[in-house]
Design a protein around this motif. Sequence first.
Motif, mmCIF file in Angstrom:
data_model
loop_
_atom_site.group_PDB
_atom_site.id
_atom_site.type_symbol
_atom_site.label_atom_id
_atom_site.label_comp_id
_atom_site.label_asym_id
_atom_site.label_seq_id
_atom_site.Cartn_x
_atom_site.Cartn_y
_atom_site.Cartn_z
ATOM 1 N N ASP A 67 0.373 1.434 7.020
ATOM 2 C CA ASP A 67 0.442 0.587 5.635
ATOM 3 C C ASP A 67 1.688 1.145 5.211
ATOM 4 N N GLU A 68 2.910 0.825 6.239
ATOM 5 C CA GLU A 68 4.253 1.344 5.888
ATOM 6 C C GLU A 68 5.109 0.160 5.233
ATOM 7 N N GLN A 128 0.086 9.815 -3.257
ATOM 8 C CA GLN A 128 -0.620 10.039 -2.286
ATOM 9 C C GLN A 128 0.081 9.555 -0.965
ATOM 10 N N SER A 129 -0.437 9.993 0.230
ATOM 11 C CA SER A 129 0.182 9.736 1.511
ATOM 12 C C SER A 129 -0.354 8.180 1.943
ATOM 13 N N PRO A 130 0.825 7.328 2.284
ATOM 14 C CA PRO A 130 -0.206 5.981 2.800
ATOM 15 C C PRO A 130 -0.671 6.210 4.070
ATOM 16 N N ALA A 131 -1.770 5.347 4.279
ATOM 17 C CA ALA A 131 -2.564 5.216 5.301
ATOM 18 C C ALA A 131 -1.695 4.860 6.400
ATOM 19 N N THR A 149 1.374 6.799 -6.673
ATOM 20 C CA THR A 149 0.321 7.739 -7.065
ATOM 21 C C THR A 149 0.408 9.248 -6.618
ATOM 22 N N LEU A 207 2.162 1.425 -3.585
ATOM 23 C CA LEU A 207 1.121 2.364 -4.501
ATOM 24 C C LEU A 207 0.951 3.602 -4.118
ATOM 25 N N ALA A 208 1.015 4.127 -2.785
ATOM 26 C CA ALA A 208 0.522 5.648 -2.286
ATOM 27 C C ALA A 208 1.866 6.343 -3.183
ATOM 28 N N ARG A 209 2.970 6.087 -2.854
ATOM 29 C CA ARG A 209 4.307 6.726 -3.696
ATOM 30 C C ARG A 209 3.872 6.874 -5.029
ATOM 31 N N ALA A 228 0.870 -1.244 0.023
ATOM 32 C CA ALA A 228 0.085 -0.095 -0.051
ATOM 33 C C ALA A 228 0.773 1.075 -0.092
ATOM 34 N N ALA A 229 2.066 1.169 0.775
ATOM 35 C CA ALA A 229 3.076 2.386 0.851
ATOM 36 C C ALA A 229 3.534 2.643 -0.689
#
Length: 108
Positions: free
Chosen positions: A106-107, A100-103, A98, A94-96, A91-92
């Motif tokens: 989800d690091e 976005q900040s990871p939830a 796109t 994918l956030a990078r 998730a982290a």
Amino acid sequence: MCVGLPMQVRAADAAWAEVEGRGEWRRVRTALVGAVAAGDWLLVHLDSAVERLTAARAAEIDAALDLLQAALGGVLPSGDAGFELPSAQSAAALARLTGQSPASGDER
């Protein structure tokens, strides 16, 4: 299916760029990405540049499109794709990818 193509700028003026990629040349609008210069990589959709890309990201997209083209031609891929598919990323990551900040939590 609508797909953006990674294309490299060969020449540019105030509102347009001549780009090359995936075996073709196009003249594309650059209003959505601002001023560009020769050598820049762009994601092109419907003759408009919609995103700036790094050379590495352009290569990843090209590789994914090559895999898709082969699959549509009935050729099954063998070996490593050369990049990590989004479905295999954390998730982290994918956030990078796109921007976005990871939830929290989800690091990984």
